[in-house]
Design an enzyme around this catalytic site. Sequence first.
Site, mmCIF file in Angstrom:
data_model
loop_
_atom_site.group_PDB
_atom_site.id
_atom_site.type_symbol
_atom_site.label_atom_id
_atom_site.label_comp_id
_atom_site.label_asym_id
_atom_site.label_seq_id
_atom_site.Cartn_x
_atom_site.Cartn_y
_atom_site.Cartn_z
ATOM 1 N N ASP A 124 -5.529 -3.051 1.159
ATOM 2 C CA ASP A 124 -6.897 -2.312 1.804
ATOM 3 C C ASP A 124 -7.346 -1.058 0.632
ATOM 4 O O ASP A 124 -8.448 -1.034 0.882
ATOM 5 C CB ASP A 124 -6.563 -1.920 3.067
ATOM 6 C CG ASP A 124 -5.491 -0.800 3.093
ATOM 7 O OD1 ASP A 124 -4.438 -0.807 2.467
ATOM 8 O OD2 ASP A 124 -5.783 -0.025 4.119
ATOM 9 N N TYR A 175 -3.824 3.256 -8.073
ATOM 10 C CA TYR A 175 -2.868 2.186 -7.633
ATOM 11 C C TYR A 175 -3.995 1.168 -6.845
ATOM 12 O O TYR A 175 -3.649 -0.229 -7.314
ATOM 13 C CB TYR A 175 -2.150 2.817 -6.237
ATOM 14 C CG TYR A 175 -1.571 1.719 -5.175
ATOM 15 C CD1 TYR A 175 -0.625 1.046 -5.457
ATOM 16 C CD2 TYR A 175 -2.189 1.703 -4.043
ATOM 17 C CE1 TYR A 175 0.045 0.229 -4.761
ATOM 18 C CE2 TYR A 175 -1.766 0.791 -3.056
ATOM 19 C CZ TYR A 175 -0.640 0.007 -3.494
ATOM 20 O OH TYR A 175 0.004 -0.799 -2.573
ATOM 21 N N LYS A 184 -3.902 -2.963 -8.264
ATOM 22 C CA LYS A 184 -3.810 -3.943 -7.417
ATOM 23 C C LYS A 184 -4.780 -5.037 -7.421
ATOM 24 O O LYS A 184 -4.628 -6.203 -7.454
ATOM 25 C CB LYS A 184 -3.442 -3.681 -5.780
ATOM 26 C CG LYS A 184 -2.230 -2.604 -5.615
ATOM 27 C CD LYS A 184 -0.922 -3.602 -5.823
ATOM 28 C CE LYS A 184 -0.755 -4.561 -4.689
ATOM 29 N NZ LYS A 184 0.555 -5.170 -4.796
ATOM 30 N N TRP A 241 -1.066 -0.491 5.464
ATOM 31 C CA TRP A 241 -0.339 0.508 6.291
ATOM 32 C C TRP A 241 0.980 -0.298 6.696
ATOM 33 O O TRP A 241 1.248 -0.271 8.063
ATOM 34 C CB TRP A 241 -1.053 0.930 7.706
ATOM 35 C CG TRP A 241 -2.339 1.575 7.448
ATOM 36 C CD1 TRP A 241 -3.232 1.728 6.442
ATOM 37 C CD2 TRP A 241 -2.811 2.634 8.536
ATOM 38 N NE1 TRP A 241 -4.126 2.561 6.489
ATOM 39 C CE2 TRP A 241 -3.910 3.264 7.887
ATOM 40 C CE3 TRP A 241 -2.695 3.070 9.728
ATOM 41 C CZ2 TRP A 241 -5.060 3.957 8.633
ATOM 42 C CZ3 TRP A 241 -3.515 3.881 10.108
ATOM 43 C CH2 TRP A 241 -4.606 4.586 9.720
HETATM 44 N N1 NAP Z 1 3.561 0.028 1.806
HETATM 45 C C1 NAP Z 1 2.213 0.151 2.187
HETATM 46 O O1 NAP Z 1 1.572 0.845 3.098
HETATM 47 C C2 NAP Z 1 1.384 -1.074 1.789
HETATM 48 C C3 NAP Z 1 0.029 -1.265 2.090
HETATM 49 C C4 NAP Z 1 -0.737 -2.318 1.621
HETATM 50 C C5 NAP Z 1 -0.122 -3.330 0.721
HETATM 51 N N2 NAP Z 1 1.084 -2.981 0.270
HETATM 52 C C6 NAP Z 1 1.631 -3.925 -0.500
HETATM 53 O O2 NAP Z 1 2.693 -4.707 0.134
HETATM 54 C C7 NAP Z 1 3.616 -5.021 -0.765
HETATM 55 C C8 NAP Z 1 5.041 -4.777 -0.272
HETATM 56 O O3 NAP Z 1 4.979 -3.572 -0.353
HETATM 57 P P1 NAP Z 1 6.390 -2.636 0.231
HETATM 58 O O4 NAP Z 1 5.876 -1.591 1.479
HETATM 59 O O5 NAP Z 1 7.523 -3.700 0.753
HETATM 60 O O6 NAP Z 1 6.776 -1.962 -0.783
HETATM 61 P P2 NAP Z 1 8.069 -1.179 -1.258
HETATM 62 O O7 NAP Z 1 8.898 -0.857 0.055
HETATM 63 O O8 NAP Z 1 7.729 0.410 -1.940
HETATM 64 O O9 NAP Z 1 8.880 -1.596 -2.158
HETATM 65 C C9 NAP Z 1 8.635 -1.955 -3.471
HETATM 66 C C10 NAP Z 1 9.389 -2.868 -4.340
HETATM 67 O O10 NAP Z 1 8.958 -3.127 -5.476
HETATM 68 C C11 NAP Z 1 10.144 -2.782 -6.345
HETATM 69 N N3 NAP Z 1 9.774 -2.416 -8.051
HETATM 70 C C12 NAP Z 1 8.930 -1.396 -7.973
HETATM 71 N N4 NAP Z 1 8.904 -1.091 -9.357
HETATM 72 C C13 NAP Z 1 9.378 -2.395 -9.888
HETATM 73 C C14 NAP Z 1 9.397 -2.879 -11.171
HETATM 74 N N5 NAP Z 1 9.192 -2.139 -12.207
HETATM 75 N N6 NAP Z 1 10.166 -4.243 -11.425
HETATM 76 C C15 NAP Z 1 10.627 -4.793 -10.190
HETATM 77 N N7 NAP Z 1 10.618 -4.456 -9.091
HETATM 78 C C16 NAP Z 1 10.087 -3.085 -8.915
HETATM 79 C C17 NAP Z 1 11.016 -1.916 -5.764
HETATM 80 O O11 NAP Z 1 12.282 -2.039 -6.147
HETATM 81 P P3 NAP Z 1 13.241 -0.395 -6.407
HETATM 82 O O12 NAP Z 1 13.746 -0.296 -4.867
HETATM 83 O O13 NAP Z 1 14.129 -1.000 -7.613
HETATM 84 O O14 NAP Z 1 12.309 0.615 -6.602
HETATM 85 C C18 NAP Z 1 11.077 -2.342 -4.406
HETATM 86 O O15 NAP Z 1 11.818 -3.366 -4.085
HETATM 87 C C19 NAP Z 1 3.365 -4.455 -2.269
HETATM 88 O O16 NAP Z 1 2.566 -5.602 -2.953
HETATM 89 C C20 NAP Z 1 2.440 -3.329 -1.873
HETATM 90 O O17 NAP Z 1 1.486 -3.157 -2.916
HETATM 91 C C21 NAP Z 1 1.853 -2.030 0.793
#
Ligand code: NAP
Length: 303
Positions: free
Chosen positions: A104, A127, A131, A152
């Site tokens: 979002d 960020y 994206k 979120w």
């Molecule tokens: N969290 C939110 O509130 C939110 C909101 C909207 C959209 N999203 C999107 O939803 C998706 C999933 O988010 P999430 O909350 O599951 O994220 P997350 O918990 O922060 O996990 C990020 C993942 O990406 C990996 N990563 C980071 N840098 C990397 C790199 N250089 N090479 C390979 N892997 C890497 C991390 O591995 P390490 O453990 O090794 O760091 C981890 O496994 C993402 O695309 C995010 O942008 C998230």
Amino acid sequence: MTVRILQFGTTGQLGRELSAQAKDFDVEITALSRAEADFADPAAVVARLKAAQADLVVLAAAYTAVDQAERERDLAFRVNAETPGAIAEALGAGGPALVQISTDYVFDGEKGGAYVETDTPAPLSVYGASKLEGERRILAACPRALVLRASWVVSSHGKNFVKTMLRLAGEGKPLKVVADQFGRPTSARDLARFILSQAERLAAARAGEPVFGLHHFANAGEVSWKGFAEGIFDMALGANAPPVGASATADWPAPAKRPLRATLDTAKLEHTFGVTPRPWREAVADIVSELQSEAKTELGSAA
Ligand SMILES: NC(=O)c1ccc[n+]([C@@H]2O[C@H](COP(=O)([O-])OP(=O)(O)OC[C@H]3O[C@@H](n4cnc5c(N)ncnc54)[C@H](OP(=O)(O)O)[C@@H]3O)[C@@H](O)[C@H]2O)c1
């Protein structure tokens, strides 16, 4: 048909849920960690992709440190845009289908209503911009890509709002939570189960079918961070829920600007896939009870 999924990212909220929920679906997941495929190195990731045999590729790896990205623009763009774009180019029209997750935060929150997929993005942060660039590169290069914007994201693992609020409540200090930012919480488990439930359909669909392209996914119901905190406390602590004071976004200066109301409209996804995301309260109640049963197990094993 068992769908062979190649999943990038194993340790994050979505990555863990994809692997954990796979048992309920006819899928076989090969999941690669950052050590096995570092998105800071697009060529290495594409080499891993080409060496794998898959029907569907799911990207659960992303640079998600919203404030830190303001200082690490190049890395955020490499991980969130360049590498996803290189994956999409390598897949092209003939390879496995692709699922990417966006955010979002591609919107500025100024619309005054929920955002649909055709609304013009205007990210406020590095960020969000990284994206958005990832979305554009993927959709330009791979006609069999589904880009799901979520908001979120919460779960029982990693760092997220539900866990932070419960920790703060446990510390017993007075709490103030932002009351002027609104959105729709997304359970990482619900998102993972949605992707897994559609794996066969996505693997079989042809370019041009409506399952591909941009779609919004979030649990139902718009709420402020303050209202979200109150809901979490109500579920976890009932009559012992602490009072939650209101604060404004402006009271918490942060390097990255956040949209005040980038609420996602999910009508397109509901129409295309025939799926209605459940209310966020139901999804978060599951997370709270999971955390509570983990805490009981920990207490039990310490006794
Ligand atoms: N969290 C939110 O509130 C939110 C909101 C909207 C959209 N999203 C999107 O939803 C998706 C999933 O988010 P999430 O909350 O599951 O994220 P997350 O918990 O922060 O996990 C990020 C993942 O990406 C990996 N990563 C980071 N840098 C990397 C790199 N250089 N090479 C390979 N892997 C890497 C991390 O591995 P390490 O453990 O090794 O760091 C981890 O496994 C993402 O695309 C995010 O942008 C998230």
